[in-house]
Design an enzyme around this catalytic site. Structure first.
Site, PDB file in Angstrom:
ATOM      1  N   ARG A 183       8.799   6.859 -17.693  1.00  0.00           N
ATOM      2  CA  ARG A 183       8.022   5.761 -17.129  1.00  0.00           C
ATOM      3  C   ARG A 183       6.821   5.475 -18.017  1.00  0.00           C
ATOM      4  O   ARG A 183       6.219   6.389 -18.566  1.00  0.00           O
ATOM      5  CB  ARG A 183       7.573   6.124 -15.702  1.00  0.00           C
ATOM      6  CG  ARG A 183       8.768   6.260 -14.759  1.00  0.00           C
ATOM      7  CD  ARG A 183       8.365   6.630 -13.358  1.00  0.00           C
ATOM      8  NE  ARG A 183       7.530   5.636 -12.709  1.00  0.00           N
ATOM      9  CZ  ARG A 183       7.979   4.581 -12.043  1.00  0.00           C
ATOM     10  NH1 ARG A 183       9.267   4.346 -11.956  1.00  0.00           N
ATOM     11  NH2 ARG A 183       7.144   3.734 -11.470  1.00  0.00           N
TER      12      ARG A 183
ATOM     13  N   GLY B 217      19.344  10.355 -19.214  1.00  0.00           N
ATOM     14  CA  GLY B 217      18.045  11.028 -19.086  1.00  0.00           C
ATOM     15  C   GLY B 217      18.149  12.202 -18.126  1.00  0.00           C
ATOM     16  O   GLY B 217      18.438  12.019 -16.948  1.00  0.00           O
TER      17      GLY B 217
ATOM     18  N   GLU C  84      21.639  13.584 -22.074  1.00  0.00           N
ATOM     19  CA  GLU C  84      20.242  13.912 -22.420  1.00  0.00           C
ATOM     20  C   GLU C  84      20.156  14.169 -23.920  1.00  0.00           C
ATOM     21  O   GLU C  84      20.878  15.011 -24.458  1.00  0.00           O
ATOM     22  CB  GLU C  84      19.786  15.154 -21.620  1.00  0.00           C
ATOM     23  CG  GLU C  84      18.471  15.761 -22.061  1.00  0.00           C
ATOM     24  CD  GLU C  84      17.297  14.781 -22.031  1.00  0.00           C
ATOM     25  OE1 GLU C  84      17.012  14.226 -20.960  1.00  0.00           O
ATOM     26  OE2 GLU C  84      16.680  14.571 -23.106  1.00  0.00           O
TER      27      GLU C  84
ATOM     28  N   HIS D  11       9.763  39.315   6.472  1.00  0.00           N
ATOM     29  CA  HIS D  11      11.181  39.585   6.233  1.00  0.00           C
ATOM     30  C   HIS D  11      12.007  38.987   7.357  1.00  0.00           C
ATOM     31  O   HIS D  11      11.641  39.157   8.517  1.00  0.00           O
ATOM     32  CB  HIS D  11      11.396  41.099   6.183  1.00  0.00           C
ATOM     33  CG  HIS D  11      12.834  41.478   6.030  1.00  0.00           C
ATOM     34  ND1 HIS D  11      13.502  41.373   4.834  1.00  0.00           N
ATOM     35  CD2 HIS D  11      13.731  41.955   6.933  1.00  0.00           C
ATOM     36  CE1 HIS D  11      14.750  41.774   4.998  1.00  0.00           C
ATOM     37  NE2 HIS D  11      14.921  42.139   6.260  1.00  0.00           N
TER      38      HIS D  11
ATOM     39  N   GLY E 164      15.715  14.293 -17.257  1.00  0.00           N
ATOM     40  CA  GLY E 164      14.408  14.741 -16.761  1.00  0.00           C
ATOM     41  C   GLY E 164      14.476  14.880 -15.244  1.00  0.00           C
ATOM     42  O   GLY E 164      15.570  14.907 -14.655  1.00  0.00           O
ATOM     43  N   VAL E 165      13.304  14.925 -14.627  1.00  0.00           N
ATOM     44  CA  VAL E 165      13.260  15.172 -13.182  1.00  0.00           C
ATOM     45  C   VAL E 165      13.999  14.078 -12.408  1.00  0.00           C
ATOM     46  O   VAL E 165      14.874  14.367 -11.577  1.00  0.00           O
ATOM     47  CB  VAL E 165      11.787  15.267 -12.697  1.00  0.00           C
ATOM     48  CG1 VAL E 165      11.745  15.421 -11.191  1.00  0.00           C
ATOM     49  CG2 VAL E 165      11.084  16.425 -13.374  1.00  0.00           C
TER      50      VAL E 165
ATOM     51  N   LEU F 283       0.850  -1.180   0.000  1.00  0.00           N
ATOM     52  CA  LEU F 283       0.000   0.000   0.000  1.00  0.00           C
ATOM     53  C   LEU F 283       0.899   1.249   0.000  1.00  0.00           C
ATOM     54  O   LEU F 283       1.862   1.316   0.757  1.00  0.00           O
ATOM     55  CB  LEU F 283      -0.866  -0.011   1.274  1.00  0.00           C
ATOM     56  CG  LEU F 283      -1.779   1.186   1.510  1.00  0.00           C
ATOM     57  CD1 LEU F 283      -2.875   1.265   0.463  1.00  0.00           C
ATOM     58  CD2 LEU F 283      -2.401   1.111   2.913  1.00  0.00           C
TER      59      LEU F 283
ATOM     60  N   ALA G 282       2.643  12.409  -7.942  1.00  0.00           N
ATOM     61  CA  ALA G 282       1.819  11.820  -6.885  1.00  0.00           C
ATOM     62  C   ALA G 282       0.596  12.695  -6.599  1.00  0.00           C
ATOM     63  O   ALA G 282      -0.520  12.189  -6.448  1.00  0.00           O
ATOM     64  CB  ALA G 282       2.653  11.653  -5.628  1.00  0.00           C
TER      65      ALA G 282
HETATM   66  C1  FAD Z   1      12.237   7.982  -8.447  1.00  0.00           C
HETATM   67  C2  FAD Z   1      10.890   8.665  -8.454  1.00  0.00           C
HETATM   68  C3  FAD Z   1      10.737   9.859  -7.792  1.00  0.00           C
HETATM   69  C4  FAD Z   1       9.500  10.486  -7.784  1.00  0.00           C
HETATM   70  N1  FAD Z   1       9.373  11.667  -7.109  1.00  0.00           N
HETATM   71  C5  FAD Z   1       8.191  12.302  -7.092  1.00  0.00           C
HETATM   72  C6  FAD Z   1       8.013  13.493  -6.340  1.00  0.00           C
HETATM   73  O1  FAD Z   1       8.929  13.969  -5.687  1.00  0.00           O
HETATM   74  N2  FAD Z   1       6.798  14.094  -6.354  1.00  0.00           N
HETATM   75  C7  FAD Z   1       5.756  13.581  -7.077  1.00  0.00           C
HETATM   76  O2  FAD Z   1       4.680  14.175  -7.058  1.00  0.00           O
HETATM   77  N3  FAD Z   1       5.891  12.445  -7.794  1.00  0.00           N
HETATM   78  C8  FAD Z   1       7.071  11.789  -7.808  1.00  0.00           C
HETATM   79  N4  FAD Z   1       7.189  10.608  -8.497  1.00  0.00           N
HETATM   80  C9  FAD Z   1       6.035  10.111  -9.259  1.00  0.00           C
HETATM   81  C10 FAD Z   1       5.041   9.388  -8.360  1.00  0.00           C
HETATM   82  O3  FAD Z   1       5.688   8.386  -7.631  1.00  0.00           O
HETATM   83  C11 FAD Z   1       3.917   8.803  -9.213  1.00  0.00           C
HETATM   84  O4  FAD Z   1       3.360   9.806 -10.014  1.00  0.00           O
HETATM   85  C12 FAD Z   1       2.819   8.184  -8.370  1.00  0.00           C
HETATM   86  O5  FAD Z   1       3.339   7.177  -7.545  1.00  0.00           O
HETATM   87  C13 FAD Z   1       1.726   7.618  -9.277  1.00  0.00           C
HETATM   88  O6  FAD Z   1       0.724   7.046  -8.491  1.00  0.00           O
HETATM   89  P1  FAD Z   1      -0.205   5.892  -9.079  1.00  0.00           P
HETATM   90  O7  FAD Z   1      -1.186   5.573  -8.010  1.00  0.00           O
HETATM   91  O8  FAD Z   1      -0.708   6.256 -10.407  1.00  0.00           O
HETATM   92  O9  FAD Z   1       0.771   4.649  -9.334  1.00  0.00           O
HETATM   93  P2  FAD Z   1       1.708   3.829  -8.354  1.00  0.00           P
HETATM   94  O10 FAD Z   1       2.148   4.630  -7.200  1.00  0.00           O
HETATM   95  O11 FAD Z   1       2.743   3.220  -9.235  1.00  0.00           O
HETATM   96  O12 FAD Z   1       0.751   2.704  -7.774  1.00  0.00           O
HETATM   97  C14 FAD Z   1       0.233   1.694  -8.550  1.00  0.00           C
HETATM   98  C15 FAD Z   1       0.037   0.486  -7.659  1.00  0.00           C
HETATM   99  O13 FAD Z   1      -0.709  -0.490  -8.358  1.00  0.00           O
HETATM  100  C16 FAD Z   1      -0.218  -1.778  -8.027  1.00  0.00           C
HETATM  101  N5  FAD Z   1      -0.599  -2.685  -9.098  1.00  0.00           N
HETATM  102  C17 FAD Z   1      -0.247  -2.604 -10.404  1.00  0.00           C
HETATM  103  N6  FAD Z   1      -0.830  -3.592 -11.099  1.00  0.00           N
HETATM  104  C18 FAD Z   1      -1.565  -4.314 -10.218  1.00  0.00           C
HETATM  105  C19 FAD Z   1      -2.391  -5.462 -10.331  1.00  0.00           C
HETATM  106  N7  FAD Z   1      -2.607  -6.056 -11.510  1.00  0.00           N
HETATM  107  N8  FAD Z   1      -2.977  -5.940  -9.219  1.00  0.00           N
HETATM  108  C20 FAD Z   1      -2.779  -5.330  -8.014  1.00  0.00           C
HETATM  109  N9  FAD Z   1      -2.020  -4.247  -7.857  1.00  0.00           N
HETATM  110  C21 FAD Z   1      -1.426  -3.745  -8.940  1.00  0.00           C
HETATM  111  C22 FAD Z   1       1.276  -1.564  -7.882  1.00  0.00           C
HETATM  112  O14 FAD Z   1       1.852  -2.568  -7.071  1.00  0.00           O
HETATM  113  C23 FAD Z   1       1.343  -0.180  -7.262  1.00  0.00           C
HETATM  114  O15 FAD Z   1       1.434  -0.235  -5.850  1.00  0.00           O
HETATM  115  C24 FAD Z   1       8.401   9.921  -8.485  1.00  0.00           C
HETATM  116  C25 FAD Z   1       8.560   8.711  -9.142  1.00  0.00           C
HETATM  117  C26 FAD Z   1       9.793   8.066  -9.124  1.00  0.00           C
HETATM  118  C27 FAD Z   1       9.928   6.749  -9.819  1.00  0.00           C
END
Ligand code: FAD
Length: 455
Positions: free
Chosen positions: A262, A174, A197, A432, A176-177, A37, A309
């Site tokens: 990604r 890459g 890049e 300030h 990017g961020v 989770l 996120a």
């Molecule tokens: C290195 C890194 C740094 C980042 N830093 C930031 C940041 O600083 N700020 C920010 O806003 N964003 C950041 N992000 C991006 C952010 O993590 C994602 O945008 C966010 O987690 C997306 O949320 P989500 O719920 O769409 O997917 P996810 O968080 O990927 O969640 C999807 C979930 O679905 C589950 N799942 C997938 N398929 C199945 C299935 N068939 N059955 C059951 N479960 C399944 C997975 O296990 C996972 O837990 C970062 C990402 C990375 C990789």
């Protein structure tokens, strides 16, 4: 009976936010997750990387302690200690989130789910039926054709985040961020870093001026940049990795981080079979996150919106409220704050200058240099706030570079999303000495009454 108002597939930012808000609105919810989770953000993304960046900041502060009259000596990174600190933060938040989900009476289902009908998800042979299905399966780190991730010498952010040593040298593929954040971490930890890049500039989605300032700051930190040249191939041997670029040049390092974007997690889980409209693996939705199949919704990195996120949170909440009949406003994606948490940070909201011009605005720009800000001098940081504004109209974009400028987004996003003009913001008194004063000064200058600004 496994019947719910909502069955949510994926317990990351998008999925769990949708679950929490739905439960709050009195709906019954099942949340299916195959791993932990909290998803990518909590376990492999935002939180652990920001802990690494903070450890890097402390290393840099120690190195430069004498600049502030403090006697301290940087000895080395203790990666076991860094990882214990990072994991401690993650675990505490993980426990808190588990408690929250439990307290809202959400049915948490552990296992791999598959969409097997318009309102059904199968988890290990058990069927969960929802009046609504919310798909939130997130994203995975991509690689390039012919570039195989071995997890040891060639890795993605997933492995990079868990390293128990500081590599002597790193190539980051890459700019990017994610690439820039890791480059910043490793430079702070003492590694020699090269970013490659293919596009003409780092963090290409940001305003060009922010990219330029970040590149300058990175060069000053001795991070090597190869920008505007594409990757051709990579080979590994005992000592490390050699990367060849399309212009024929080669780079060698102990490890290679592949940070080329990604892609959506959408294969082999029933999406295509059920007839969802998709594009390059992304599930296509309307402005309320509805897919083409009534009753099926999709949120987060699975849909082609900003992969952040807080965007996932926003979309999850939007769906919950729409299902509950609250008719929420669609998200204005231009108004979503964005941060690259490197040193220096890059933060923005609204339109870049180029976007504002493309959309036909008569654009006015204002650059406020942080050199005029007291707190920036105390912190010894440099950078700027750039305002993009419509002539005699609202502020269309705020673009910032400098240590800690991400914290200034709280105000910048109100200015943008409430369509404030420079004259609205200029009379607001800022404390300030804070960095936020620079926001006030920039608007004073844009309104034609600069205070601490030259020229
Ligand atoms: C290195 C890194 C740094 C980042 N830093 C930031 C940041 O600083 N700020 C920010 O806003 N964003 C950041 N992000 C991006 C952010 O993590 C994602 O945008 C966010 O987690 C997306 O949320 P989500 O719920 O769409 O997917 P996810 O968080 O990927 O969640 C999807 C979930 O679905 C589950 N799942 C997938 N398929 C199945 C299935 N068939 N059955 C059951 N479960 C399944 C997975 O296990 C996972 O837990 C970062 C990402 C990375 C990789």
């Amino acid at each position: 009976m496994n019947e719910f108002d909502l069955v949510i597939l994926g317990g990351g930012s998008g999925g769990y936010a949708c679950a929490l808000r739905s439960a709050q609105l009195g709906l019954t919810v099942a949340l299916i997750e195959q791993d932990k989770l909290g998803g990518t953000c909590l376990h492999r993304g935002c939180i652990p990387t920001k802990a690494l960046l903070h450890a890097g900041e402390i290393a840099d502060s120690t190195r430069h302690a004498s600049d502030f009259g403090v006697k301290a000596e940087f000895q080395s990174m203790d990666m076991l200690g860094v990882n214990a600190y990072k994991d401690g933060v993650v675990n505490k938040l993980y426990k808190g989130l588990q408690g929250l989900v439990k307290s809202r009476n959400i049915t948490f289902v552990e296992g791999h789910g598959k969409l097997v009908g318009k309102n059904q998800i199968d988890v290990n042979g058990e069927i969960y039926t929802g009046k609504n299905i919310v798909l939130a399966t997130g994203s995975y780190p991509k690689t390039l054709p012919g570039l195989e991730i071995d997890g040891v010498k060639i890795m993605t952010s997933e492995e990079a985040m868990k390293l128990d040593y500081v590599p002597k040298s790193v190539i980051v593929l890459g700019g990017g961020v994610i690439g820039c954040e890791f480059a910043s971490v490793w430079n702070s930890f003492g590694a020699s870093v090269t970013i490659i890049e293919g596009l003409p500039r780092l963090i290409a989605l940001e305003d060009e001026s922010s990219s330029k300032q970040l590149e300058r700051a990175f060069r000053k930190r001795a991070i090597n940049l190869e920008v505007g040249v594409k990757f051709a191939s990579a080979t590994t041997d005992k000592s490390g990795v050699t990367v060849t670029l399309e212009n024929g040049s080669t780079h060698t390092a102990e490890i290679l981080l592949v940070a080329v974007g990604r892609g959506p997690v959408s294969a082999n889980i029933g999406y295509e079979e059920q007839g969802l409209t998709m594009d390059r693996g992304y599930v296509i939705v309307d402005e309320k996150c509805r897919t083409n199949i009534p009753g099926i919704w999709a949120v987060g990195d699975l849909i082609p919106t900003l992969q952040l996120a807080h965007v996932g949170f926003g979309e999850g909440i939007l769906v919950a409220e729409e299902i509950a009949g609250l008719n929420p406003r669609p998200i204005n994606y231009d108004g979503v704050p964005r941060v690259t948490y490197s040193e220096p940070e890059v933060a923005s909201v609204g339109l870049t200058s180029a976007q504002a011009k493309e959309r036909g605005y008569d654009v006015v720009e204002l650059n406020y240099d942080l050199a005029g800000n007291g707190k920036a001098n105390i912190l010894k940081t440099s950078g700027s706030i750039k305002l993009v504004s419509a002539k005699n109209g609202p502020v269309l974009g705020v673009h910032m570079v400098g240590s800690r400028v991400g914290e200034l987004l709280a105000e910048a996003q109100l200015i943008y999303n409430w369509e404030a003009t420079a004259d609205d913001v200029a009379p607001l008194i800022h404390a300030h000495p804070t960095l936020s004063e620079a926001m006030g000064e920039a608007h004073l200058a844009l309104a034609g009454k600069p205070l601490h600004a030259h020229g």
